[in-house]
Design an enzyme around this catalytic site. Sequence first.
Site, PDB file in Angstrom:
ATOM      1  N   CYS A 274      -3.313   7.966   4.229  1.00 36.57           N
ATOM      2  CA  CYS A 274      -3.222   7.531   2.636  1.00 36.57           C
ATOM      3  C   CYS A 274      -4.418   7.574   1.684  1.00 36.57           C
ATOM      4  CB  CYS A 274      -2.572   6.160   2.716  1.00 36.57           C
ATOM      5  SG  CYS A 274      -3.973   4.891   3.762  1.00 36.57           S
TER       6      CYS A 274
ATOM      7  N   GLU B 227       0.723  -1.224   0.086  1.00 36.75           N
ATOM      8  CA  GLU B 227       0.052   0.065   0.078  1.00 36.75           C
ATOM      9  C   GLU B 227       1.020   1.316  -0.067  1.00 36.75           C
ATOM     10  OE1 GLU B 227      -3.285  -0.451  -0.100  1.00 36.75           O
ATOM     11  OE2 GLU B 227      -3.398  -2.793   0.756  1.00 36.75           O
TER      12      GLU B 227
HETATM   13  P1  NAP Z   1       8.470   4.884   4.628  1.00 30.60           P
HETATM   14  O1  NAP Z   1       9.369   5.656   4.742  1.00 30.60           O
HETATM   15  O2  NAP Z   1       8.368   4.427   3.453  1.00 30.60           O
HETATM   16  O3  NAP Z   1       8.363   3.839   5.794  1.00 30.60           O
HETATM   17  C1  NAP Z   1       7.430   2.709   5.752  1.00 30.60           C
HETATM   18  C2  NAP Z   1       7.774   1.781   6.768  1.00 30.60           C
HETATM   19  O4  NAP Z   1       8.842   1.176   6.027  1.00 30.60           O
HETATM   20  C3  NAP Z   1       8.404   2.067   7.994  1.00 30.60           C
HETATM   21  O5  NAP Z   1       8.234   1.435   9.101  1.00 30.60           O
HETATM   22  C4  NAP Z   1       9.938   2.424   7.932  1.00 30.60           C
HETATM   23  O6  NAP Z   1      10.918   2.001   9.019  1.00 30.60           O
HETATM   24  C5  NAP Z   1      10.251   0.978   6.922  1.00 30.60           C
HETATM   25  N1  NAP Z   1      11.388   0.979   5.827  1.00 30.60           N
HETATM   26  C6  NAP Z   1      12.126   2.092   5.249  1.00 30.60           C
HETATM   27  N2  NAP Z   1      12.922   1.601   4.478  1.00 30.60           N
HETATM   28  C7  NAP Z   1      12.910   0.147   4.915  1.00 30.60           C
HETATM   29  C8  NAP Z   1      13.774  -0.920   4.044  1.00 30.60           C
HETATM   30  N3  NAP Z   1      14.593  -0.650   3.451  1.00 30.60           N
HETATM   31  N4  NAP Z   1      13.188  -2.090   4.711  1.00 30.60           N
HETATM   32  C9  NAP Z   1      12.154  -2.479   5.109  1.00 30.60           C
HETATM   33  N5  NAP Z   1      11.768  -1.591   5.908  1.00 30.60           N
HETATM   34  C10 NAP Z   1      11.927  -0.089   5.644  1.00 30.60           C
HETATM   35  O7  NAP Z   1       7.076   5.553   4.502  1.00 30.60           O
HETATM   36  P2  NAP Z   1       6.589   6.588   6.030  1.00 30.60           P
HETATM   37  O8  NAP Z   1       7.703   8.036   5.851  1.00 30.60           O
HETATM   38  O9  NAP Z   1       6.329   5.816   7.134  1.00 30.60           O
HETATM   39  O10 NAP Z   1       5.150   6.644   5.375  1.00 30.60           O
HETATM   40  C11 NAP Z   1       4.905   7.931   4.402  1.00 30.60           C
HETATM   41  C12 NAP Z   1       4.525   7.400   2.816  1.00 30.60           C
HETATM   42  O11 NAP Z   1       3.927   6.198   2.865  1.00 30.60           O
HETATM   43  C13 NAP Z   1       3.629   8.718   2.571  1.00 30.60           C
HETATM   44  O12 NAP Z   1       4.441   9.348   1.637  1.00 30.60           O
HETATM   45  C14 NAP Z   1       2.477   8.090   2.118  1.00 30.60           C
HETATM   46  O13 NAP Z   1       2.467   8.304   0.529  1.00 30.60           O
HETATM   47  C15 NAP Z   1       2.505   6.403   2.173  1.00 30.60           C
HETATM   48  N6  NAP Z   1       1.496   5.873   2.965  1.00 30.60           N
HETATM   49  C16 NAP Z   1       0.655   5.117   2.310  1.00 30.60           C
HETATM   50  C17 NAP Z   1      -0.358   4.538   2.941  1.00 30.60           C
HETATM   51  C18 NAP Z   1      -1.291   3.581   2.061  1.00 30.60           C
HETATM   52  O14 NAP Z   1      -2.216   2.720   2.867  1.00 30.60           O
HETATM   53  N7  NAP Z   1      -1.079   3.444   1.011  1.00 30.60           N
HETATM   54  C19 NAP Z   1      -0.502   4.684   4.124  1.00 30.60           C
HETATM   55  C20 NAP Z   1       0.308   5.466   5.151  1.00 30.60           C
HETATM   56  C21 NAP Z   1       1.381   6.207   4.156  1.00 30.60           C
HETATM   57  P3  NAP Z   1      11.263   3.427   9.573  1.00 30.60           P
HETATM   58  O15 NAP Z   1      10.295   4.049  10.176  1.00 30.60           O
HETATM   59  O16 NAP Z   1      11.975   2.702  10.705  1.00 30.60           O
HETATM   60  O17 NAP Z   1      12.050   3.887   8.707  1.00 30.60           O
END
Ligand code: NAP
Length: 509
Positions: A295, A256
């Site tokens: 999201c 997602e």
């Molecule tokens: P993110 O930076 O992609 O992080 C999401 C999760 O992935 C966090 O738990 C993060 O850990 C982890 N992560 C980061 N790098 C990783 C890797 N290389 N391997 C495994 N896990 C990894 O996103 P975010 O900042 O939390 O969320 C923001 C974005 O997500 C927004 O821009 C939005 O577009 C999107 N979003 C989408 C939805 C949906 O349902 N479609 C919902 C919410 C958000 P850390 O926190 O420890 O870095």
Amino acid sequence: MQTLSSFLQDHWVEGQAPFTALHNAATGQEIARCSSRGLDLAAALQHAREVGGPTLRAMTFAQRGQLLGRLSASVGAHRDELLDHSRLNMGTTRGDGKFDVDGASGTLAFYAKLGAQLGDRSFLLDGDQVQFSRSKRFVAQHILTPRTGVAIHINAFNFPAWNLSEKLAVAVLAGMPVLAKPGTATALLAVRMVELWQREGLLPPGVLQLLVGSAGDLLDHVGSQDAIVFTGSGATGQQIRGHKQVLALNVPVNIEADSLNACLLGPDVEPGSDTWTMFLAEVVREMTQKAGQKCTAIRRILVPQALLEQVREELVGRLADLRIGDPGDDGVILGPLAGPAQQRDVLAGIAEATKHAQVVWQGPLPLEGCFAPATLLQTERGIDAEYVNDHEVFGPVATLFAVSGQPAEAVAIVARGGGSLAASVFSDDVAWSRQVLLGIAPHTGRIYWGSAKVFDQGVGHGAVMPSLVHGGPGKAGGGEELGGERGLRFYSQRTAIQGDTQMLKAILG
Ligand code: NAP
């Protein structure tokens, strides 16, 4: 300062320095720290496979549902405390916190009820028996059995309670143990929930583990029976899907990700009508609820040229009336973003967006804390508009698109977003709506149709319902979660079994 522990192999364990700080979103001050360095994640995954999985697979759907029901009741019983954690770490107003915490208990309760309905089975039949000839003796039946690995849940920062619970509910009901990793910036609430469940003795060994801090080498240890469900940015989703161990073992990955969700106003809608009122209320709510960190939030508002001026005036009037400030203060509607990193991203996103669209209105920015100004933009460039069609600014930001009102144009602009989680259509004209709904459906996971007939009845554009699918094609990740019983399929293997009718019946019922 509090150091948050991970819950691995049924124990709370602290990682080693260096630590990552968690902040009070309203003040920007550090409130806790965490690290996953030094934690044995291979052993944690193996513990789930060896202990949690067999426990859950030995349970019926009804028993797994009872487990989920107890988790839901615990969230409900500790609601106020959890809302305090949400406000402290995420900067949510009470209403915004409830959206997350009540969403968590509600989704767990929904799947608890589904477990009761599925009853004393431990696996699912998929479709009817298949007959190959006139004889009914040799037949086949598709079945769905739980995968024997771990459900690895990697969550975004914006819904620490709901994201943990909605994924957990489906995996556990399907019969898979979970290792969940909350977004580090807002992990406080997820940690508190798991602490409560563990102290109340609600978690059978190995059924739920919580990894607090970065994912570290977690994915190096995935196995072919595991399943990965990710919520977050598209860029991270691609890294996870492209991880060499995930690719080598064909581990299923559900994503997602980013979404440029659209809201479409029909040319038939009269100013002041019920449908008009619903439309305006939805846009304002989606821009401001959880400071736009949803999201499903509306990012692109498509308004026929003839209605644009009035829409703009009314939106600006409503936005200007909203109070921004400390989420703990009564009457505050727009709180801060979740932390300093999110604030940096959103302020940079607003600065970039204003190079591609005009600012119609921008709210105030408090001097302290991780706030972003509510920002309404406008473009006349339709599908040619850059940035606002491509980039999700994850804050209280949306863009008005001046359009002709022709269905084909609206469909093209929605499609230009590259795939969305949600869209909403506000119209009482069935013929216009039909063209738009069926046109945008291939590009959208869920469509909310607001009309005078459902005035005061709808649940809102942004609310994810456990009975409906949550996901979207393309940019939105190409995934699908929830959807009632549909969600269980991701955690299951579908197998076709061929054999004698009576002997199959003895096993499958
Ligand atoms: P993110 O930076 O992609 O992080 C999401 C999760 O992935 C966090 O738990 C993060 O850990 C982890 N992560 C980061 N790098 C990783 C890797 N290389 N391997 C495994 N896990 C990894 O996103 P975010 O900042 O939390 O969320 C923001 C974005 O997500 C927004 O821009 C939005 O577009 C999107 N979003 C989408 C939805 C949906 O349902 N479609 C919902 C919410 C958000 P850390 O926190 O420890 O870095």
